[in-house]
Motif scaffolding. Structure first.
Motif, PDB file in Angstrom:
ATOM      1  N   LEU A 179       0.834  -1.206   0.000  1.00  0.00           N
ATOM      2  CA  LEU A 179       0.000   0.000   0.000  1.00  0.00           C
ATOM      3  C   LEU A 179       0.871   1.260   0.000  1.00  0.00           C
ATOM      4  CD1 LEU A 179      -2.807  -1.000   2.564  1.00  0.00           C
ATOM      5  CD2 LEU A 179      -2.798  -1.253   0.064  1.00  0.00           C
ATOM      6  N   ILE A 180       1.938   1.217   0.794  1.00  0.00           N
ATOM      7  CA  ILE A 180       2.821   2.399   0.870  1.00  0.00           C
ATOM      8  C   ILE A 180       3.541   2.580  -0.473  1.00  0.00           C
ATOM      9  CG2 ILE A 180       4.876   3.364   1.991  1.00  0.00           C
ATOM     10  CD1 ILE A 180       4.019   1.855   4.557  1.00  0.00           C
ATOM     11  N   ALA A 181       4.073   1.495  -1.004  1.00  0.00           N
ATOM     12  CA  ALA A 181       4.846   1.581  -2.254  1.00  0.00           C
ATOM     13  C   ALA A 181       3.970   2.109  -3.389  1.00  0.00           C
ATOM     14  CB  ALA A 181       5.409   0.214  -2.618  1.00  0.00           C
ATOM     15  N   GLU A 182       2.758   1.607  -3.470  1.00  0.00           N
ATOM     16  CA  GLU A 182       1.886   2.052  -4.565  1.00  0.00           C
ATOM     17  C   GLU A 182       1.524   3.537  -4.424  1.00  0.00           C
ATOM     18  OE1 GLU A 182      -0.084  -2.241  -5.729  1.00  0.00           O
ATOM     19  OE2 GLU A 182      -1.335  -0.760  -4.682  1.00  0.00           O
ATOM     20  N   ALA A 183       1.300   3.955  -3.184  1.00  0.00           N
ATOM     21  CA  ALA A 183       0.961   5.369  -2.976  1.00  0.00           C
ATOM     22  C   ALA A 183       2.131   6.258  -3.394  1.00  0.00           C
ATOM     23  CB  ALA A 183       0.613   5.605  -1.501  1.00  0.00           C
TER      24      ALA A 183
ATOM     25  N   ALA B 267       4.510   5.572  -5.505  1.00  0.00           N
ATOM     26  CA  ALA B 267       4.678   5.518  -6.967  1.00  0.00           C
ATOM     27  C   ALA B 267       3.636   6.397  -7.650  1.00  0.00           C
ATOM     28  CB  ALA B 267       4.566   4.077  -7.448  1.00  0.00           C
ATOM     29  N   ASP B 268       2.372   6.250  -7.233  1.00  0.00           N
ATOM     30  CA  ASP B 268       1.306   7.010  -7.889  1.00  0.00           C
ATOM     31  C   ASP B 268       1.489   8.514  -7.715  1.00  0.00           C
ATOM     32  OD1 ASP B 268       0.338   4.636  -8.668  1.00  0.00           O
ATOM     33  OD2 ASP B 268      -1.403   4.609  -7.310  1.00  0.00           O
ATOM     34  N   MET B 269       2.081   8.906  -6.605  1.00  0.00           N
ATOM     35  CA  MET B 269       2.266  10.354  -6.379  1.00  0.00           C
ATOM     36  C   MET B 269       3.605  10.839  -6.914  1.00  0.00           C
ATOM     37  SD  MET B 269       0.724  10.930  -2.591  1.00  0.00           S
ATOM     38  CE  MET B 269      -0.177   9.532  -1.988  1.00  0.00           C
ATOM     39  N   GLY B 270       4.370   9.942  -7.481  1.00  0.00           N
ATOM     40  CA  GLY B 270       5.663  10.335  -8.070  1.00  0.00           C
ATOM     41  C   GLY B 270       6.663  10.814  -7.021  1.00  0.00           C
TER      42      GLY B 270
ATOM     43  N   ARG C  25       3.128  15.409   1.701  1.00  0.00           N
ATOM     44  CA  ARG C  25       3.508  16.050   0.430  1.00  0.00           C
ATOM     45  C   ARG C  25       3.044  17.504   0.391  1.00  0.00           C
ATOM     46  NH1 ARG C  25      -0.136  14.314  -4.337  1.00  0.00           N
ATOM     47  NH2 ARG C  25      -1.463  15.670  -3.086  1.00  0.00           N
ATOM     48  N   ASP C  26       1.857  17.755   0.967  1.00  0.00           N
ATOM     49  CA  ASP C  26       1.298  19.103   0.910  1.00  0.00           C
ATOM     50  C   ASP C  26       1.747  19.985   2.079  1.00  0.00           C
ATOM     51  OD1 ASP C  26       0.125  18.169  -1.347  1.00  0.00           O
ATOM     52  OD2 ASP C  26      -1.850  17.820  -0.454  1.00  0.00           O
TER      53      ASP C  26
END
Ligand SMILES: Cc1ncc(C[n+]2csc(CCOP(=O)(O)OP(=O)(O)O)c2C)c(N)n1
Ligand code: SF4
Length: 487
Positions: A42-46, A48-51, A211-212
């Protein structure tokens, strides 16, 4: 057995091959049915998706997930047991643009690391915390964790957890949500697909918030440990549903709107605090000449001999000369007469470690320190010993040695207290490149008492003079050669 082909697809945030095992490099070390692998995914995909892969630093804990750095192709730091939030704090503060993931088990976070997580949360550190709660110590073979349920057996509570003896399970999400600073706290679970999807959303949200630029967030994830629970993967998922959810309800405990956080305390740099102008601001390049060597000095003696102060003055002189410096003190619990020593690095480059194993110069303020630290000084180094002559039967040191009767010189000036300044004078004369005027200006800023300040000046001059007189006799050439280029 039939030949088989492994077909897999995985997030680019994971390494293509896991070097943990020489064989089976497509597999993690986790047991079948373990929740750690799911949370990793779950962490890895998040990420990756957020670059965010290039900006991410993953802090792995101690516990079954200690080897997370074999899997995440990100920055990785493995922290000592329970210390992940402190390590994550440092990483985030030093690299505000990074995305710092603090990953912890329940033994790691809720037992040995309770202090670290509470204070990181209370300070509102801008990190994303993923807390894998499997109600047990997995890695070490199933001891009771703070999250172990009442009645649940473990190797250290074979009769089942009893509140009267072992207390109640600790509710970390609820606990953290009582603090003011956290922006987001949620508890999720991996018992069925629906909840895994909710956990996925929570993981994403915690990373998005970081990120924000938002503050502290934590997702607690109820996670199966089939091996220690002695269940099949299916049974363990059912156990979460039937036993854990009642005790650890799934909820969003805190969800603050993203607000710009203004620091209440204005930030002042160390240079501003010390009123040291920035070279770059003055349009000058560093005053430290090219080819500047590191000067590593260890100073040792009794508490009360001004050992630490001598180191501070030297370090501050270095700063005023434009060097990078460090000062690392070490002293016993006694205020007087205990041992005290410090390490001082003066360097043209940033100091990698303030710890000095082999100093260029040892200033030994007493005999015990001489015996203790002389061996650390290498062949090219120099020892300055506070004494008229070396102790009887003192083995010939590897480096050069110069005895300065600093205590006697200081006595004659009017106070034994300034023996440290006599030694400083000796060092300045030998080094030849650290101007005494810099020492005087540091002292003027530090010493309020005019009489004592004058005594300090005299002591420095006396130390310099003593060494100058000795020049012909016992000049430690290496120190001179090495430090003459030290402008
Ligand atoms: C300072 C220190 N104390 C104790 C240990 C032993 N130790 C290793 S892992 C662990 C517990 C891990 O449990 P948990 O955090 O729940 O992680 P899990 O293995 O269940 O994922 C303990 C006590 C250690 N490595 N270091
Ligand atoms: S012991 Fe438990 S937590 Fe550890 S890898 Fe196995 S299933 Fe996972």
């Amino acid at each position: 057995m039939d030949e088989y082909t492994v077909i897999e697809s995985k997030s680019p945030v994971f390494y293509r091959k896991y070097e943990r095992k020489s064989e089976l490099q497509h597999q993690t070390h986790y047991c079948p049915g373990c929740g750690h692998g799911v949370v990793h995914k779950l962490i890895a995909e998040a990420i990756a998706d957020m670059g965010l892969q290039d900006r991410t630093i993953f802090v792995s804990p101690v516990g079954c997930s200690v080897f997370a750095y074999y899997y995440f192709d990100t920055g990785n730091v493995q922290a000592a047991h329970g210390r992940a939030p402190a390590v994550a704090t440092a990483l985030k503060r030093a690299n505000p643009q990074s995305i710092v993931i603090d990953y912890q088990g329940d033994g790691d976070m809720a037992a040995i690391g309770t202090a670290e997580i509470i204070h990181a949360a209370n300070r509102g550190e801008k990190i994303s915390v993923f807390f894998v709660n499997n109600a047990i110590y997995g890695m070490t073979g199933g001891q009771m964790a703070p999250t172990t349920l009442v009645g649940q057996t473990s190797t250290t509570s074979p009769w089942g957890r009893r509140p009267t003896n072992e207390g109640y399970p600790l509710h970390m999400a609820e606990l953290l949500a009582t603090l003011e600073a956290p922006v987001y706290v949620e508890r999720a679970a991996l018992n069925d697909t629906k909840n895994v999807m909710k956990a996925r959303k929570a993981v994403r949200k915690a990373i998005e918030l970081q990120r924000d630029g938002a503050g502290f967030s934590c997702v607690e994830i109820l996670s199966p440990c089939p091996t220690i629970w002695k269940m099949t993967p299916q049974e363990s998922r059912k156990w979460i549903e039937e036993k854990m959810l009642a005790i650890f309800p799934l909820r969003v405990y805190r969800d603050r709107k993203l607000e710009p956080i203004s620091d209440r305390v204005p930030q002042t740099s160390v240079k501003q605090l010390l009123k040291l102008e920035d070279e770059a601001e003055r349009g000058q390049t560093s005053r430290v000449r090219a080819g500047f060597p590191e000067l590593l000095v260890n100073i040792a003696g009794f508490g009360g001999q001004g050992v630490l102060l001598l180191g501070q003055i030297l370090a501050e002189m270095g700063m005023r000369e434009g060097c990078e410096v460090s000062w690392l003190p070490s002293y016993g619990p006694e205020m007087r007469s205990g041992s005290a020593h410090c390490h001082v690095c003066l360097s043209k480059n940033r100091v990698g470690s303030p710890l000095i194993e082999h100093p260029d110069v040892l200033i030994a303020m007493n005999e015990i320190s001489l015996h203790k630290f002389a061996k650390q000084v290498g062949t090219g180094g120099t020892i300055l010993y506070n004494g008229e002559k070396l102790p009887d039967q003192f083995p010939a040191p590897q480096g050069h040695i110069l005895c300065i009767p600093a205590a006697e010189i200081a006595d004659k000036l009017g106070s034994t207290k300034v023996a440290n300044m006599v030694m400083l004078g000796g060092l300045l004369e030998l080094a030849g490149t650290l101007p005494k005027e810099t020492a005087f200006s540091v002292l003027t800023a530090k010493v309020r008492n005019a009489k004592l300040l004058e005594l300090d000046r005299q002591a420095i001059e006396a130390g310099m003079e003593y060494v100058r007189d000795q020049m012909d006799a016992a000049i430690p050439k290496t120190l001179l050669e090495q430090t003459r280029s030290f402008a």
